[in-house]
Write an enzyme that holds these catalytic residues in place. Sequence first.
Site, PDB file in Angstrom:
ATOM      1  N   SER A 193     -50.314 -49.719  19.780  1.00 37.36           N
ATOM      2  CA  SER A 193     -51.521 -50.799  19.384  1.00 37.36           C
ATOM      3  C   SER A 193     -52.752 -49.862  18.751  1.00 37.36           C
ATOM      4  O   SER A 193     -53.392 -49.199  19.560  1.00 37.36           O
ATOM      5  CB  SER A 193     -51.616 -51.803  20.517  1.00 37.36           C
ATOM      6  OG  SER A 193     -52.886 -52.597  19.914  1.00 37.36           O
ATOM      7  N   ARG A 226     -57.514 -49.065   9.003  1.00 34.78           N
ATOM      8  CA  ARG A 226     -56.499 -48.461   9.437  1.00 34.78           C
ATOM      9  C   ARG A 226     -55.965 -47.320   8.302  1.00 34.78           C
ATOM     10  O   ARG A 226     -55.923 -46.265   8.288  1.00 34.78           O
ATOM     11  CB  ARG A 226     -55.368 -49.506   9.246  1.00 34.78           C
ATOM     12  CG  ARG A 226     -55.232 -50.214  10.580  1.00 34.78           C
ATOM     13  CD  ARG A 226     -54.211 -51.315  10.535  1.00 34.78           C
ATOM     14  NE  ARG A 226     -54.020 -51.923  11.865  1.00 34.78           N
ATOM     15  CZ  ARG A 226     -53.488 -53.019  12.279  1.00 34.78           C
ATOM     16  NH1 ARG A 226     -52.610 -53.665  11.279  1.00 34.78           N
ATOM     17  NH2 ARG A 226     -53.497 -53.640  13.603  1.00 34.78           N
ATOM     18  N   ARG A 244     -54.982 -54.810   5.140  1.00 35.60           N
ATOM     19  CA  ARG A 244     -55.221 -55.790   6.184  1.00 35.60           C
ATOM     20  C   ARG A 244     -55.989 -55.161   7.258  1.00 35.60           C
ATOM     21  O   ARG A 244     -55.544 -53.977   7.911  1.00 35.60           O
ATOM     22  CB  ARG A 244     -53.827 -56.321   6.727  1.00 35.60           C
ATOM     23  CG  ARG A 244     -54.037 -57.517   7.583  1.00 35.60           C
ATOM     24  CD  ARG A 244     -52.612 -57.955   7.936  1.00 35.60           C
ATOM     25  NE  ARG A 244     -51.728 -56.964   8.704  1.00 35.60           N
ATOM     26  CZ  ARG A 244     -51.718 -56.549  10.156  1.00 35.60           C
ATOM     27  NH1 ARG A 244     -52.893 -56.911  10.717  1.00 35.60           N
ATOM     28  NH2 ARG A 244     -50.937 -55.875  10.308  1.00 35.60           N
ATOM     29  N   GLU A 246     -46.697 -62.995   5.888  1.00 38.11           N
ATOM     30  CA  GLU A 246     -46.552 -61.441   5.089  1.00 38.11           C
ATOM     31  C   GLU A 246     -45.723 -61.372   3.811  1.00 38.11           C
ATOM     32  O   GLU A 246     -46.105 -60.706   3.197  1.00 38.11           O
ATOM     33  CB  GLU A 246     -46.191 -60.535   6.347  1.00 38.11           C
ATOM     34  CG  GLU A 246     -45.889 -59.045   5.622  1.00 38.11           C
ATOM     35  CD  GLU A 246     -45.411 -57.899   6.662  1.00 38.11           C
ATOM     36  OE1 GLU A 246     -44.929 -58.411   7.821  1.00 38.11           O
ATOM     37  OE2 GLU A 246     -45.351 -57.055   6.158  1.00 38.11           O
ATOM     38  N   HIS A 297     -50.166 -47.574   9.305  1.00 32.27           N
ATOM     39  CA  HIS A 297     -50.678 -47.456  10.413  1.00 32.27           C
ATOM     40  C   HIS A 297     -51.185 -46.417  11.027  1.00 32.27           C
ATOM     41  O   HIS A 297     -50.152 -45.433  11.346  1.00 32.27           O
ATOM     42  CB  HIS A 297     -49.942 -48.559  11.384  1.00 32.27           C
ATOM     43  CG  HIS A 297     -50.794 -49.157  12.660  1.00 32.27           C
ATOM     44  ND1 HIS A 297     -51.480 -48.199  13.620  1.00 32.27           N
ATOM     45  CD2 HIS A 297     -51.154 -50.242  13.001  1.00 32.27           C
ATOM     46  CE1 HIS A 297     -51.900 -48.911  14.355  1.00 32.27           C
ATOM     47  NE2 HIS A 297     -51.956 -50.179  14.017  1.00 32.27           N
TER      48      HIS A 297
END
Lengths: 227, 639, 266
Positions: free
Chosen positions: B285, B332, B437, B427, B267
Amino acid sequence: MSWFAKYSRSSIGAKHVMAVSGLLLLLFAVVHMLGHLQMFGGQDMYNKYANFLQSLWEVKWPTRAGLLAMVLVHIATAMSLVAKNRAARPVGYAVYRPVRSTAAGRSMILTGLVILAFIVFHIVHFTLGQVQPGVFHTLDAQGRYDAYSMYVYGFQNVGLYAAYLVGILLLSVHLGHGAASWLQSLGFRHPKYPYDKLGRLTAVVLFVGYMIPPTAVLVGLIKLPGA
Amino acid sequence: MKLDARIPGGPIEQKWQNAKFDLKLVNPANKRKYKVIVVGSGLAGGAAASTLAELGYDVACFCFQDSPRRAHSIAAQGGINAAKNYQNDGDSIHRLFYDTVKGGDFRAREANVHRLAEVSVDIIDQCAAMGVPFAREYGGTLANRSFGGAQVSRTFYARGQTGQQLLLGVYAALSRQIGAGRVTMFARTEMLDVVLNDAGAAVGIVVRDLVTGKIESHAAHAVVLATGGYGNAFYLSTNAKGCNVTATYRAYKKGAGFANPCYTQIHPTCIPVSGDYQSKLTLMSESLRNDGRVWVPMSTTDIDKEPAKIGDEARDYFLERKYPSYGNLSPRDIASRAAKEQCDDGRGVGPGNRGVYLDFRDAINRDGEDKVREKYGNLFDMYERITGENPYKRPMRIYPAVHYTMGGLWVDYHLQTTIPGLFCLGEANFSDHGANRLGASALMQGLADGYFIIPYTLGNYLAGVDAKGLADPKSAAFTSVEAEVKGGIDKLLAIKGKRSADSFHKELGTVMWEECGMARSKESLTRALEKIPKLREEFWSNLSVLGGRDSFNQSLEKAGRVADFLEFGELLVKDALVREESCGGHFRVEHQEAGEAKRDDDKFCHAAVWEYKGTDAAPVRNEEPLVFENVKLATRSYK
Amino acid sequence: MAKSGHDLIDIKVHVWRQKDAKDPGKLVKYDVAGVSTHASFLEMLDILNEQLVAKGEEPVAFDHDCREGICGSCSMMINGRPHGGQKATTACQLHMRLFRTGDEIYVEPWRAAAFPVIKDLVVDRTAFDRVIAAGGFVTANCGSAPDANDNLIPKEHADKAFEAAACIGCGACVAACPNGSAMLFVAAKLSHLHHLPQGQPERLHRTSAVVTAMDAAGFGNCSNHYECEAACPKDISRDVIAEMNKDFAKAAFIHRDRSTKADGGG
């Protein structure tokens, strides 16, 4: 168990019982205080008021019974809550730092018990006349019980004045917490109308209201008739 | 290993409808005769347990946390996608399907993804009905925001706590069934193995009661694993400390195929590492990229300057520069690699120069600080608590971190693993996200699997199982597994070495991150394959687990999980080594074109499914070919 | 702002050690040296635990999971305040920069009859789960939901619901309350559902059901001290308790208990 017994024994039901009985006692305390302020109206006014209350037995005895019941319910519920609350934390903390609660709130049981003693003393003093028997049930010029003079005799005595000062102080602190608390307990709370200050205001009003006439007696502003 | 995906026939829009009609049903009166075990109580597991109980099955649910409400789904911040098209901005089921397949770099199974997009709309309805406090417009309708990899606003959210609010909805439904006696909940209970019958079907599990240490068996007609991802193989990740691979890895050792372990998601927006005591990384986030702009100084000479003193002309807004049409909302994997590139170029900021700025200056100037506070206040506060810096005044420093794992147990269209009767959701399975994802899709998948898919497909399985045939937990099938599990625990306790399990975990994490992180090469992966077995050897000779086995013992729990990570990490690296292409979160430096990932569809358009062959034998790699009939295989471009 | 200044501090921690539920337990003092001020409080405990393992002593058990302030696992009194007393902060988000070299830090488990100690700092909070199982839900079977936009919810109501729903179920309210009362937790759950139209049909039944479960769990009573509000890591307001108090009266005086009617299964 009936629904009401179940309700009043539940945690929130008990809260409501505390709130309602406390509120009624608070209202009595306010009315009682307003009554005493009539000391400034002189002997005639005060004795008239006192005799009015005494003569109406249809009002007097139910009121007394009601107050007694409220006091008993308030105390009994408080005791059971204290027991439950103690049981809810059997092991205490080595270090515990409360930050939001007030001394008044945390000492409700203590102030409550002292106030109970104070009320008993007050009844012994002014209702049963056992503290200063010499000035009890004397009559005024109109042949009424001379409550006015009894009041003045009482607070000319520095020791008694001091006892009432302490009693009233604790009463005000106790009812101050209660005055804000009952609204929360019964759920009357709205962000627009914060009641947090109501408690402090009530405490101040009660303390000042109750202590003005005795203080006036002590410093000689209110005197015996003819003195 | 036979890999029959059991994809229903018909055009893609009708596959799920057809399947639902063709799936066998269990008569309502018979459902209570079937016992189902659900391991995990997050969005997938909790939703499955409550929904199966609503249908009438006799459900037992297990979680290692002290309460089902604490499953790690709770930490998801940004939101949940659904093809509602409430914004009238061109969204549709097909577009969500397309975005997800493309976002996954064409490594997911089309039919599963389409079904996911279809049920996404029902999820929002169900969650709203459960009382999930989604963000609303003033008129009372649901609000949306945008997330990476999409050009429509389809993400539903509850401030920065969408995961917690959705999980509380699931937990409430689960609690209702627990209260009604239809779900038996076993909290603080860890699954340590699955039990198969002679026919090779899953008939129960062996667990450890984490409070008493007791090893117990539970039998069922079917077992559902919803035990989350394995991101903690990297030690430092945004996962909760307790997240582990044990349940899925032990199922793998019992014969379930493990698919695509190398697909791990990094991420881009996490708070950078500050020191060696660091126990986890905290995500900021993705929704922050709606308003925050990512940059590093143009010149290496500016990296230690106060960011406010660096003018626009000296800033490199590298995502906007490289990907003008998606800009700061690039997916991401792409955003993470871009950040790494800038830092490798010597232009990173903060401690160790591993960080880039995420700057809200322009949003604050445009909308005012209050507006920004309303949208992201809790995230800004969290940032300040962790770093001691005020993000309203100074841009956040962020760096990529391991966040999610797309790989997992291989499942067919019914979400059944290669072991009959053993299902895998959320997951923990591999099915929907391919090699990467998209943001706000994990919550969607967890709830889709639990609420709307397993209730149908599990019924189909149970309809073929004799209700009277519940296995006996005292039978040899169970006692032999119990003995194995106890033996494993005793072995850990008997080492009596010097080092804590945590210290081995940390060391494994360093190897995984350095050699198998954002950029992987043949050399680095080969190095990892040398280091991991050595570390494992030391683990089994120098581990210290204090305390006993018959009591609450967190060191013992941890040791068991680390032991599995030490084996699983190797599998992950092997998978990464064999996959000679770059796709999504898996980036092989040998396979790139102008800095972008380069897929090899001729050789690797398949899911790699690993089959366990025993302690001393190498695992076997099987393939499930991926067929794209509805989406054209193309180079993923966000430019 | 120190950019990367890793100040190191040396502290003494007094940690509650208790082998199991039956052990009386005691505070044990440990020296922890060289803790970075950027470390979190739980990372400081990790460091302590590594020291203990090196010495062959059993590490301190404590509940923790997400370490980002949302799962509600961590549960410890730090110097007499739940989670350490920093505003709206859980123990895992508390950072050592708040402490100085030489500080003595007391770490104790939540203390409540309803939260018995399992080991060291770990307590059993399943009482909360039992409260929710008694009624902290909307009865809505999966599959029966109308379109999410069929129920319009004014933003103010949704926001109010959210503020109460932010509760992470950590138990700090119980730990902070001089009476060990769980009212803030229970009321927050009710307030969440009762600010939404979906929560209305079962409102009064739900209120009396969860309060009954709360009482059965052995929590203390509320005497309006509001320590809970001050300790709540999610800043939940005491207002929710007032709402619950009112609803409970309504439930008692107005609501006909559901158990007296035929129930079609819930």
